[in-house]
Design an enzyme around this catalytic site. Structure first.
Site, short mmCIF file in Angstrom:
data_model
loop_
_atom_site.label_atom_id
_atom_site.label_comp_id
_atom_site.label_asym_id
_atom_site.label_seq_id
_atom_site.Cartn_x
_atom_site.Cartn_y
_atom_site.Cartn_z
N TYR A 1 41.79 12.92 50.47
CA TYR A 1 43.04 12.31 50.94
C TYR A 1 43.39 12.76 52.35
CZ TYR A 1 44.04 10.87 46.13
OH TYR A 1 43.99 10.30 44.89
N LYS B 1 52.47 37.06 26.56
CA LYS B 1 53.36 35.91 26.84
C LYS B 1 52.69 34.92 27.79
CE LYS B 1 55.69 38.26 30.64
NZ LYS B 1 56.82 39.13 31.02
C1 LIG Z 1 56.28 40.48 31.27
C2 LIG Z 1 56.89 41.67 30.70
C3 LIG Z 1 56.17 42.86 30.58
C4 LIG Z 1 54.79 43.05 31.14
O1 LIG Z 1 54.85 43.24 32.53
P1 LIG Z 1 53.50 43.60 33.33
O2 LIG Z 1 53.98 43.90 34.70
O3 LIG Z 1 52.67 42.37 33.29
O4 LIG Z 1 52.88 44.72 32.62
C5 LIG Z 1 56.76 43.91 29.91
N1 LIG Z 1 58.01 43.81 29.43
C6 LIG Z 1 58.75 42.70 29.55
C7 LIG Z 1 60.13 42.70 28.99
C8 LIG Z 1 58.23 41.60 30.21
O5 LIG Z 1 58.99 40.50 30.34
#
Ligand SMILES: *Cc1c(COP(=O)(O)O)cnc(C)c1O
Length: 348
Positions: free
Chosen positions: A252, A33
């Site tokens: 800046y 994601k």
């Molecule tokens: C982001 C997410 C993960 C992964 O989490 P990590 O801590 O990066 O392994 C797993 N399950 C769900 C539902 C998530 O939203």
């Protein structure tokens, strides 16, 4: 031009280590994601597939379409408009509450999320029977059930308490699956931290691994240490070099003023590229230890010297600490427009 390098060997190493916890890469879901945590969806998907991972987890349907060719199934975590869900054998939607069940179109593939204590998305364990009934009634395809842990990287009881709630919910689901004739439900619950903490108690069908696959964990050393390797390095290239006289300023607000004659160069990365801005007060350094001079600009920052290129960081954790945040935020903020180079080039 500024760029990101992605170390395929490191990624493979991390996935192999995680796979050893669950009994094989085919039991991992690669969490890709948010542009694969800033690493690049396009680059990381074929690498995950080359490591034997068959399933991916993404944020939304746009990400799902980009990765679908590489995986057998893609779990979509967020769909704010379930009525628009696509019916596609490969795509599976997380279903977060009872209302959504009646909104998804008939025959949509879903994984029912159970809220076992995080208080965020998911039906409550007490709503499971109603959920199964509604899923049957609305003719959705229930492929799996899952939950998410809020404290798998914390010491203390929380993780174990939530795990028990999940185990209970899982039992309930198995009974309900029989009652409502749902076959071959799959279960998954563990994120990276919960996967790293597996001793020999893995009894789900899949684990969803994100941050650890990229080389990071926030698990305190008192709980465990894990041989993970960082996948991403961020590089900037020189724009120009100039000689400053004592008293000249850089950037800046004239926050940096030369105490002596010196040579400085500017580099082609700034907060507009997703690099967290710094105000020149907090001694932010690039990976060779050189301090960024003055305030960071939108598209550049300055260092003493004249190297052609510099590694800004090869460990986002150090930047996260400086900015009082977590590596997830530093990584996911990196602009999708930065060039990403896989090294060594994947052969398969
Ligand atoms: C982001 C997410 C993960 C992964 O989490 P990590 O801590 O990066 O392994 C797993 N399950 C769900 C539902 C998530 O939203």
């Amino acid at each position: 031009m500024a760029y990101i390098t992605l170390d395929f060997d490191a990624y493979k190493h991390n996935l192999e280590f995680l796979a050893s916890k669950v009994g094989g890469a085919e039991k991992l879901m690669a969490v890709l994601k948010d542009n694969a945590y800033g690493h690049g969806l396009e680059q990381m998907s074929p690498l995950a597939a080359a490591c034997g991972v068959k399933r991916a987890v993404v944020k939304d349907v746009n990400e799902a379409k980009k990765v679908a060719d590489f995986f057998e199934k893609v779990l979509i975590l967020i769909e704010a408009n379930p009525q628009n869900a696509l019916q596609d054998d490969k795509l599976v939607y997380a279903c977060d509450d009872l209302d959504a069940i009646s909104i998804f179109p008939k025959h949509t593939n879903i994984h029912l999320k159970v809220d076992t204590g995080m208080g965020r998305n998911g039906v409550l364990p007490s709503e499971l029977e109603e959920a199964f009934l509604l899923i049957k009634k609305h003719e959705l395809k229930l492929e799996g059930v899952f939950t998410h842990f809020y404290g798998a990287d914390m010491s203390g009881e929380d993780f174990y308490v939530q795990m028990q709630t999940y185990q209970q919910a899982k039992k309930t689901c198995k009974k309900l699956a029989q009652k409502f004739a749902f076959q071959d439900l799959i279960f998954h619950s563990r994120n990276s931290a919960a996967t790293l903490r597996i001793k020999d108690d893995f009894d789900d069908d899949f684990a969803r691994v994100g941050i650890a696959s990229y080389g990071y964990t926030d698990i305190p050393q008192s709980i465990g240490e894990y041989p993970l390797k960082k996948v991403l390095s961020l590089w900037a290239e020189k724009i120009c070099t100039k000689s400053l006289k004592k008293g000249d300023v850089v950037g800046y607000g004239a926050v940096f003023r030369a105490k002596e004659d010196m040579v400085v160069s500017s580099y082609d990365l700034g907060y507009g590229d997703g690099l967290f801005r710094q105000d020149g007060q907090d001694n932010l350094c690039v990976s060779n230890g050189k301090k960024i001079l003055g305030r960071m600009s939108m598209d550049c920052f300055s260092l003493q010297g004249n190297e052609q290129k510099v590694c800004v960081f090869d460990d986002a954790f150090s930047w996260a600490k400086k900015h009082k945040t977590i590596s997830y935020e530093i990584l996911t903020s990196l602009s999708p427009f930065l060039k990403r180079i896989v090294k060594p080039y994947a052969t398969s």
